[in-house]
Design a protein around this motif. Structure first.
Motif, PDB file in Angstrom:
ATOM      1  N   LYS A  66       0.725  -1.151  -0.063  1.00  0.00           N
ATOM      2  CA  LYS A  66      -0.080  -0.060  -0.074  1.00  0.00           C
ATOM      3  C   LYS A  66       1.017   1.348   0.027  1.00  0.00           C
ATOM      4  N   ARG A  67       1.923   1.252   0.795  1.00  0.00           N
ATOM      5  CA  ARG A  67       2.823   2.395   0.844  1.00  0.00           C
ATOM      6  C   ARG A  67       3.572   2.603  -0.445  1.00  0.00           C
ATOM      7  N   LYS A  68       4.154   1.561  -1.037  1.00  0.00           N
ATOM      8  CA  LYS A  68       4.741   1.628  -2.174  1.00  0.00           C
ATOM      9  C   LYS A  68       3.896   2.181  -3.415  1.00  0.00           C
ATOM     10  N   ALA A  69       2.464   1.799  -3.328  1.00  0.00           N
ATOM     11  CA  ALA A  69       1.681   2.220  -4.381  1.00  0.00           C
ATOM     12  C   ALA A  69       1.519   3.685  -4.312  1.00  0.00           C
ATOM     13  N   LYS A  70       1.315   4.210  -3.134  1.00  0.00           N
ATOM     14  CA  LYS A  70       0.995   5.402  -2.987  1.00  0.00           C
ATOM     15  C   LYS A  70       2.066   6.492  -3.148  1.00  0.00           C
ATOM     16  N   LYS A  71       3.579   5.943  -2.889  1.00  0.00           N
ATOM     17  CA  LYS A  71       4.610   6.548  -3.378  1.00  0.00           C
ATOM     18  C   LYS A  71       4.778   6.822  -4.947  1.00  0.00           C
ATOM     19  N   LEU A  72       4.369   5.538  -5.513  1.00  0.00           N
ATOM     20  CA  LEU A  72       4.372   5.698  -6.989  1.00  0.00           C
ATOM     21  C   LEU A  72       3.379   6.391  -7.661  1.00  0.00           C
ATOM     22  N   LYS A  73       1.997   6.512  -7.012  1.00  0.00           N
ATOM     23  CA  LYS A  73       1.157   7.502  -7.339  1.00  0.00           C
ATOM     24  C   LYS A  73       1.420   8.894  -7.193  1.00  0.00           C
ATOM     25  N   ASN A  74       2.295   9.340  -6.104  1.00  0.00           N
ATOM     26  CA  ASN A  74       2.471  10.604  -5.808  1.00  0.00           C
ATOM     27  C   ASN A  74       3.680  11.165  -6.592  1.00  0.00           C
ATOM     28  N   GLY A  75       4.439  10.169  -7.058  1.00  0.00           N
ATOM     29  CA  GLY A  75       5.815  10.414  -7.715  1.00  0.00           C
ATOM     30  C   GLY A  75       6.770  10.729  -6.749  1.00  0.00           C
ATOM     31  N   ASP A  76       6.531  10.070  -5.641  1.00  0.00           N
ATOM     32  CA  ASP A  76       7.804  10.149  -4.704  1.00  0.00           C
ATOM     33  C   ASP A  76       8.825   9.308  -4.728  1.00  0.00           C
ATOM     34  N   GLU A  77       9.975   9.964  -5.232  1.00  0.00           N
ATOM     35  CA  GLU A  77      11.253   9.110  -5.592  1.00  0.00           C
ATOM     36  C   GLU A  77      12.492   9.035  -4.535  1.00  0.00           C
ATOM     37  N   GLU A  88      13.944   4.873   0.695  1.00  0.00           N
ATOM     38  CA  GLU A  88      13.948   4.696   2.293  1.00  0.00           C
ATOM     39  C   GLU A  88      14.516   3.038   2.398  1.00  0.00           C
ATOM     40  N   ALA A  89      14.807   2.780   3.353  1.00  0.00           N
ATOM     41  CA  ALA A  89      15.359   1.484   3.676  1.00  0.00           C
ATOM     42  C   ALA A  89      14.080   0.446   3.590  1.00  0.00           C
ATOM     43  N   THR A  90      12.879   0.856   4.158  1.00  0.00           N
ATOM     44  CA  THR A  90      11.876   0.188   4.138  1.00  0.00           C
ATOM     45  C   THR A  90      11.284  -0.143   2.544  1.00  0.00           C
ATOM     46  N   ASP A  91      11.543   0.588   1.711  1.00  0.00           N
ATOM     47  CA  ASP A  91      11.418   0.168   0.203  1.00  0.00           C
ATOM     48  C   ASP A  91      11.944  -1.173  -0.078  1.00  0.00           C
ATOM     49  N   ASP A  92      12.837  -1.848   0.403  1.00  0.00           N
ATOM     50  CA  ASP A  92      13.073  -3.235   0.528  1.00  0.00           C
ATOM     51  C   ASP A  92      12.262  -4.154   1.132  1.00  0.00           C
ATOM     52  N   ILE A  93      11.380  -4.778   0.560  1.00  0.00           N
ATOM     53  CA  ILE A  93      10.290  -5.805   1.292  1.00  0.00           C
ATOM     54  C   ILE A  93      11.151  -6.671   2.173  1.00  0.00           C
ATOM     55  N   PHE A  94      12.542  -7.059   1.787  1.00  0.00           N
ATOM     56  CA  PHE A  94      13.062  -7.874   2.695  1.00  0.00           C
ATOM     57  C   PHE A  94      13.376  -7.320   4.036  1.00  0.00           C
ATOM     58  N   PHE A  95      13.803  -6.117   4.092  1.00  0.00           N
ATOM     59  CA  PHE A  95      14.082  -5.156   5.286  1.00  0.00           C
ATOM     60  C   PHE A  95      12.944  -4.773   5.986  1.00  0.00           C
ATOM     61  N   ASP A  96      11.939  -4.523   5.329  1.00  0.00           N
ATOM     62  CA  ASP A  96      10.708  -4.109   5.878  1.00  0.00           C
ATOM     63  C   ASP A  96      10.113  -5.381   6.564  1.00  0.00           C
ATOM     64  N   GLU A  97      10.050  -6.599   6.051  1.00  0.00           N
ATOM     65  CA  GLU A  97       9.552  -7.667   6.847  1.00  0.00           C
ATOM     66  C   GLU A  97      10.395  -8.119   8.138  1.00  0.00           C
ATOM     67  N   ALA A  98      11.772  -8.007   8.002  1.00  0.00           N
ATOM     68  CA  ALA A  98      12.695  -8.236   8.947  1.00  0.00           C
ATOM     69  C   ALA A  98      12.567  -7.544  10.107  1.00  0.00           C
TER      70      ALA A  98
END
Length: 855
Positions: free
Chosen positions: A25-36, A39-49
């Motif tokens: 949901k957060r990645k989709a929102k960043k893509l929609k808003n053109g937010d480039e 962040e470290a949590t952009d990596d799904i592995f780190f976000d989950e870990a």
């Protein structure tokens, strides 16, 4: 439900699902808003870990200390490609370390601050569990000289072949001083051994609260002495300190730093360098990030708390309130605070200073909640506020300590107030009318610094940290940020995550070590410690420091081994370790750190601070999520460096409320459990008295006692296995009559199962030299022990899980092993992806070069 692989899976599974949903949901929102913005949590592995680790630590707080310790101290097999050799640091080395600590403290502080010199030397095992770790591919067993007349085991051959490895890392694991083990950190240490192409040595030091401060410090100091001064029967040769590098994370990093200051103070040889990964150096939580970075860190929002058990907390039913209004002007002097249920401590320190009419209304009014604590206008307490001390009456001190230079009044006009930092020992000569007034504007725990100077000070009645009693938290060997000087140490490589709650104290620590005169300790610490007063003027040479703060990373970033940040950190740590152990002293004097990575657009490898001769004193860097280095901002722009010494190492009102909110929630959640715990303690205590009585009847006699004390003749020998009096074991649980150990220390307790096991082992199996006899065991006791899960019929009972590893046949499916498998698999995927990206970039550059050449 205890902490186990199953309970952890049940607790973490919803976290995994929720994180997967919120991540998308957060990645989709960043893509929609053109937010480039990356962040470290952009990596799904780190976000989950990140959320898995955070969820697991929170699970630990909902269980007992013993349960968490047992899970994290379960023996887990090492992978087959590594050489892991278990050894035990002997009692001989432990005694050497104890002698150094006794010398450091001196007789007065041993009694006043520590509570004695015996209790912290009492242990259950015959030494300290430890491991040698190396990668088998780095060993050359065929080149080892072997005595033809002796047969060697495979482990002995491996250990002898490790002697060829030049670099040795002494690794001290973290875990808040009360959980974690060589098992939780083994895979990280294996990676270090691989990177440095050397060997690592790690110890399973005793954990709090069963073995509180200074027990862990005692054990890690013994481990270092074991390396450089091994006993004659040790399997390894003495290792030169110049070939050893300390490394540790969190509590382990702080233990490394504290050990360095003890060695320095006593003139002992220092190692070649030290790596401090997110070191926890301020147990009073006096820096801002402890409150501002809660959401971006894995540490629970209210700190480490646990479900009540017979072990912890000291008194799970706080009838007198966890926090109360201060009951007297003079603060309680170390080393005993008002422990609930123990009125003798209150009487001993305060009886002569209480007002004569105190009986009409108690001046130690308990306050049960944050709401009650926030409103004290209606209270009528015969006690001076912080504002009314004589130091404030003269208008000589600014309590708030905000801003530099001249203080300002309410209208913003300059005043004649002396800045707080100028009251520190290294800031010139300032006449203080009454040193006792320091206690009001620099209150040592258990007193609390009030936000409003007009408020009556608060006093903490509970032990808020597992590691040490509340009134010990401001001791420099507990919170090394309060060392009078961190100069004259070996080179330090310090790492921190920008999102962790300890960030500010780590940044301050690094600058304090590199600039001893610029960051002095507060006056109250100097007044209470004679050694600190001497050190402030004795150790003035700046320590060479390399500080790196990692963007988007949380506490102990090296746990997340698959991230680019952690990969860069491992490589950097390895390069530092090899650099300081494989270069000459003359070269290291001018180049204490390796050239790791040039900063784009700069001719120098980093943002370095030099002395007048051009030698590097400090390197200050930030590292982004891709492992790219950049300059750190100026010191003036770093909030942590603007704090005055008078604000550091003090429990503040906001921090107290944060802890109290969480503790109140735990009190409500586990109210029934706490009541049950108190009943269990009484049962175990009665059993302990019975054991001691029977031992006396069966012949137990101590040195200095008359043989007439034996009430009955020694009974006949049974089939039980008997122990012996050990020459190197100095003290046991029965030798602490004149001492005052912390209330959690099982050496002096009789109301926990672990204390019971320690008592039995000391009496019947491995007695100290203070015992003249080993009592005989009756057959009925052997039979009863066979049916007791906490005892054993023909061997000594299992010792505390804070000291002895738990053995299980389920090691290969243990949660820690599963976690490492997941991390390793994720790491391989990330490594393959990174290699592919590197190849593509290289191909693109070559293609660009070819086009340019053709033109």
């Amino acid at each position: 439900m205890t902490v186990s692989t199953f309970s952890a899976a049940v607790h973490i599974t919803p976290t995994v699902i929720k994180t997967l949903y919120t991540h998308g949901k957060r990645k989709a929102k960043k893509l929609k808003n053109g937010d480039e913005k990356e962040e470290a949590t952009d990596d799904i592995f780190f976000d989950e870990a990140f959320h898995i680790v955070k969820s697991f630590i929170l699970l630990g707080t909902k269980n007992t200390v013993e349960s968490l310790q047992a899970f994290t101290n379960t023996h887990v097999p090492a992978p087959p490609w590594t050489a892991v050799i278990p050894v035990r640091v002997p009692l001989h080395s432990c005694n050497q370390a104890a002698d150094l600590l006794i010398q450091w403290f001196g007789p007065e502080d041993l009694k006043r601050v520590v509570g004695g010199e015996r209790w912290w030397q009492v242990r259950g095992l015959d030494g300290i569990d430890a491991e040698w770790i190396a990668e088998k591919s780095h060993l050359r067993p065929e080149s080892v000289h072997i005595d033809a007349g002796r047969r060697y085991s495979e482990e002995e051959r491996l250990l002898m072949s490790m002697e060829q490895l030049e670099t040795t890392m002494l690794y001290i694991h973290g875990g808040g001083y009360y959980w974690g083990s060589i098992n939780t950190h083994r895979y990280q240490i294996i990676k270090y051994a691989h990177k440095i192409r050397g060997r690592a040595f790690t110890v399973n030091y005793r954990k709090a609260p069963q073995y509180p401060w200074p027990c862990p410090l005692h054990d890690v100091l013994a481990a270092y002495l074991y390396l450089i001064q091994p006993p004659h029967d040790a399997a390894h040769k003495p290792i030169p300190p110049s070939k050893i590098v300390f490394a540790g994370d969190s509590a382990g990093g702080a233990l490394c730093l504290t050990m360095l200051t003890v060695l320095r103070d006593l003139g002992q040889p220092l190692p070649a360098g030290a790596v401090l990964i997110s070191p926890w150096v301020d147990l009073t939580h006096s820096f801002p990030s402890i409150r501002t970075n809660t959401a971006t860190d894995i540490i629970p929002p209210h700190g480490f708390m646990n479900k009540p058990s017979v072990l912890w907390p000291v008194d799970p039913i706080e009838g007198g309130g966890r926090v109360a209004r201060a009951h007297s002007d003079p603060l309680l002097k170390p080393c005993r605070a008002d422990i609930p249920g123990s009125d003798k401590h209150v009487t001993r320190h305060t009886a002569q200073v209480l007002p004569t009419d105190a009986g009409k209304k108690s001046d130690s009014t308990p306050v049960g909640s944050k709401h009650q604590l926030s409103s004290n206008s209606a209270l009528s307490i015969p006690l001076k506020s912080q504002k009314k001390s004589s130091f404030f009456d003269g208008g000589k001190c600014d309590l708030t300590g905000r801003g530099h230079g001249r203080s300002r009044d309410q209208n913003g006009n300059g005043s004649n107030t002396i800045p707080m930092d100028e009251l520190a020992v290294n800031r010139g000569s300032v006449s203080i009318p009454n040193l006792d007034d320091i206690d009001f504007w620099q209150p040592n725990p258990p007193k609390v610094l009030m936000k409003n100077p007009g408020d009556v000070p608060l006093e903490i009645r509970s032990q808020i940290q597992h590691y040490a009693m509340t009134e010990q938290l401001s001791h420099p060997l507990v919170s090394p940020i309060l060392q009078a000087s961190l100069g004259n140490l070996c080179p330090l490589y310090i790492l921190a995550g920008d999102g962790e709650v300890l960030r500010d104290e780590i940044i301050y620590l690094a600058h304090k070590a590199a600039n001893p005169a610029e960051y002095p300790v507060r006056e109250g610490v100097i007044r209470d410690g004679l050694r600190q007063k001497e050190n402030a003027h004795k150790f003035c040479t700046p320590t060479k420091v390399h500080l790196q703060v990692y963007d988007g990373m949380c506490h102990v970033l090296t746990v997340f081994t698959f991230t680019s940040s952690a990969d860069y950190a491992y490589n950097s740590i390895a390069e530092f370790a090899k650099h300081v152990t494989q270069r000459s002293a003359e070269y290291l004097d001018r180049n204490p750190f390796p050239v790791l990575q040039p900063i784009p657009g700069s001719d120098v490898p980093s943002c370095a601070m030099n002395d007048r001769s051009g030698d590097i004193l400090m390197i200050r860097e930030r590292v982004d999520i891709h492992g790219r280095v950049r300059f750190m901002e100026p010191k003036e722009d770093i909030t942590a460096l603007q704090l005055r010494p008078s604000e550091i190492g003090i429990i503040k009102e906001e921090t107290l409320f944060k802890w109290l909110e969480g503790q109140e929630e735990w009190d409500r959640r586990f109210k029934y459990c706490a009541t049950k715990v108190m009943k269990n303690r009484k049962t175990i205590e009665a059993k302990s008295k019975s054991i001691i009585k029977k031992a006396r009847q069966r012949g137990l006699s101590l040195v200095g006692e008359s043989d007439d004390l034996v009430e009955m003749p020694i009974v006949g020998r049974s089939n039980a296995v008997y122990g012996a009096i050990q020459e190197d074991r100095r003290w046991g649980p029965l030798d602490l009559v004149d001492e005052e150990p912390p209330p959690t220390a099982i050496a002096a307790r009789r109301d926990t199962r672990e204390a019971l096991a320690l008592l039995k082992k000391s009496i019947y199996h491995t007695a100290p030299t203070t015992h003249k006899t080993i009592p005989r065991v009756k057959t009925v006791d052997v039979v009863l022990a066979a049916f007791d899960p906490n005892d054993a019929p023909f061997r000594h009972p299992r010792q505390s899980v804070s000291e002895q590893q738990v053995r299980t046949g389920m090691g290969y499916i243990h949660g820690m092993r599963i976690w490492q498998s997941i991390v390793s698999r994720s790491g391989r995927k990330v490594a393959v992806k990174a290699a592919e990206n590197t190849r593509r970039v290289g191909d693109a550059l070559m293609e660009t070069g070819d086009k340019a050449a053709s033109k």
